[in-house]
Design a protein around this motif. Structure first.
Motif, mmCIF file in Angstrom:
data_model
loop_
_atom_site.group_PDB
_atom_site.id
_atom_site.type_symbol
_atom_site.label_atom_id
_atom_site.label_comp_id
_atom_site.label_asym_id
_atom_site.label_seq_id
_atom_site.Cartn_x
_atom_site.Cartn_y
_atom_site.Cartn_z
ATOM 1 N N ASN A 105 0.913 -1.356 -0.047
ATOM 2 C CA ASN A 105 0.074 0.136 -0.178
ATOM 3 C C ASN A 105 0.984 1.245 0.041
ATOM 4 O OD1 ASN A 105 -2.947 -0.620 0.302
ATOM 5 N ND2 ASN A 105 -1.892 -2.117 1.754
ATOM 6 N N ILE A 106 2.071 1.229 -0.437
ATOM 7 C CA ILE A 106 2.890 2.353 -0.416
ATOM 8 C C ILE A 106 2.539 3.413 -1.529
ATOM 9 C CG2 ILE A 106 5.379 3.130 -0.969
ATOM 10 C CD1 ILE A 106 6.438 0.396 0.097
ATOM 11 N N ALA B 249 -5.013 6.792 7.310
ATOM 12 C CA ALA B 249 -6.427 6.032 7.563
ATOM 13 C C ALA B 249 -6.284 4.840 7.292
ATOM 14 C CB ALA B 249 -7.539 6.930 6.886
ATOM 15 N N LEU B 250 -5.278 4.328 6.263
ATOM 16 C CA LEU B 250 -5.234 3.026 5.780
ATOM 17 C C LEU B 250 -4.332 2.225 6.863
ATOM 18 C CD1 LEU B 250 -5.773 0.950 3.542
ATOM 19 C CD2 LEU B 250 -3.918 2.038 1.984
ATOM 20 N N VAL B 251 -3.533 2.665 7.380
ATOM 21 C CA VAL B 251 -2.720 2.245 8.289
ATOM 22 C C VAL B 251 -3.575 1.822 9.560
ATOM 23 C CG1 VAL B 251 -1.136 2.447 10.366
ATOM 24 C CG2 VAL B 251 -0.440 3.394 7.859
ATOM 25 N N SER B 252 -4.577 2.630 10.103
ATOM 26 C CA SER B 252 -5.627 2.122 10.674
ATOM 27 C C SER B 252 -6.421 1.031 10.540
ATOM 28 C CB SER B 252 -6.441 3.527 11.326
ATOM 29 O OG SER B 252 -5.674 4.564 11.979
ATOM 30 N N LYS B 253 -6.705 0.901 9.378
ATOM 31 C CA LYS B 253 -7.625 -0.051 8.698
ATOM 32 C C LYS B 253 -6.906 -1.359 8.732
ATOM 33 C CE LYS B 253 -10.115 -1.401 4.587
ATOM 34 N NZ LYS B 253 -10.553 -1.201 3.255
ATOM 35 N N ILE C 222 9.699 5.985 7.068
ATOM 36 C CA ILE C 222 8.137 5.730 6.650
ATOM 37 C C ILE C 222 7.914 5.063 5.259
ATOM 38 C CG2 ILE C 222 7.409 7.897 7.815
ATOM 39 C CD1 ILE C 222 7.478 9.332 5.238
ATOM 40 N N TYR C 223 6.994 4.247 5.396
ATOM 41 C CA TYR C 223 6.740 3.388 4.007
ATOM 42 C C TYR C 223 6.097 4.508 3.073
ATOM 43 C CZ TYR C 223 7.399 -1.206 6.441
ATOM 44 O OH TYR C 223 7.907 -2.184 7.095
ATOM 45 N N GLY C 224 5.108 5.228 3.649
ATOM 46 C CA GLY C 224 4.513 6.079 2.755
ATOM 47 C C GLY C 224 3.066 5.636 2.671
ATOM 48 N N GLU D 153 11.276 0.357 13.522
ATOM 49 C CA GLU D 153 11.730 2.046 13.576
ATOM 50 C C GLU D 153 10.808 2.439 12.442
ATOM 51 O OE1 GLU D 153 15.744 2.657 13.317
ATOM 52 O OE2 GLU D 153 15.987 1.723 15.605
ATOM 53 N N TYR D 154 9.904 1.939 11.663
ATOM 54 C CA TYR D 154 9.139 2.285 10.746
ATOM 55 C C TYR D 154 7.869 3.100 11.397
ATOM 56 C CZ TYR D 154 11.295 0.942 6.717
ATOM 57 O OH TYR D 154 12.083 0.672 5.642
ATOM 58 N N MET D 155 7.706 4.362 10.923
ATOM 59 C CA MET D 155 6.495 5.119 11.688
ATOM 60 C C MET D 155 5.156 4.230 11.618
ATOM 61 S SD MET D 155 5.773 9.177 11.490
ATOM 62 C CE MET D 155 4.988 9.345 9.848
ATOM 63 N N GLU D 156 4.809 3.993 10.272
ATOM 64 C CA GLU D 156 3.681 3.304 10.457
ATOM 65 C C GLU D 156 3.348 2.018 11.274
ATOM 66 O OE1 GLU D 156 4.373 5.022 6.256
ATOM 67 O OE2 GLU D 156 5.525 4.168 7.732
#
Length: 224
Positions: free
Chosen positions: A4-5, A29-33, A23-25, A61-64
């Motif tokens: 989903n990048i 909202a999609l991260v929450s899903k 960050i993956y990018g 260490e990735y923010m998402e």
């Protein structure tokens, strides 16, 4: 995440941070899903197992992935016990490295814990004296939701007192935000606090704190 990048999200995301972030990018909202969908496969695990999975996510260490850790740890808030504070404290001290991860963890997981176990407010006051900027910000932003509900006003002012002259811009914004949320239910008390401290309070914190106040009070607070 990798499926989903979004390149635009990845490129633009870095602009919100002064420090470098991994960050993956993926849109928030999609991260929450993704967090909710994948929680279904772990919901039957013990709290300790879920916390261990959260720690693995923090370690990436990735923010998402930190956001997913924050979601999963909050989903089980009804299971929180006093001893869990040490787990959350470890995450703030060892893994939080940007304001977004800090706020996501503190607003929900730690904020919910403090509402359940207010005796740990004293620990937040100790956090506000930390050498770690994220721990100091955490001491304030953990009280955003309770402040919005009109809770813990005395403790909010005590933390603001400790952070009042902090040299870090993100810490100033953090305690200013805390005061702003407290002003929703306690406008007069927060305004009086600001007026008492306006000569020394950094303008960044002051502007955040008065954001929800009527125009005439803003004008009075900003006057030299």
């Amino acid at each position: 995440m990798k499926e989903n990048i979004d390149e635009h999200t990845r490129e633009s995301g870095q602009r919100f941070f002064k420090e470098s972030v991994n960050i993956y990018g993926v849109k928030t909202a999609l991260v929450s899903k993704i967090a909710k969908e994948n929680y279904k496969s772990i919901r039957d695990k013990s709290k300790a197992e879920i916390f261990n999975l959260c720690e693995d996510l923090w370690r990436s260490e990735y923010m998402e992935e930190s956001f997913i850790a924050c979601n999963w740890s909050y989903f089980i808030y009804k299971q929180y016990e006093p001893g869990d504070f040490k787990v959350f404290e470890k995450w703030v001290n060892n893994y939080v490295s940007n304001w977004a991860s800090c706020d996501t963890l503190c607003n929900h997981t730690i904020g919910a814990f403090i509402e359940m176990y207010p005796e740990y407010l004293s620990s937040l006051k100790e956090w506000s004296k930390s050498k770690n900027r994220w721990v100091r910000r955490a001491s304030a932003v953990s009280l955003i939701i309770p402040a919005r509900q009109g809770k813990f006003l005395k403790d909010i002012f005590e933390i603001a007192d400790i952070l009042l002259l902090d040299q870090d811009d993100l810490v100033r914004k953090g305690y200013g935000w805390m005061l702003k949320e407290a002003s929703r239910k306690n406008q007069k008390e927060v305004f009086d606090y600001i007026m008492k401290n306006k000569k020394t309070m950094p303008r960044t914190a002051l502007r955040y704190a008065i954001e929800k106040m009527p125009a005439e009070l803003k004008k009075e607070a900003m006057a030299k």
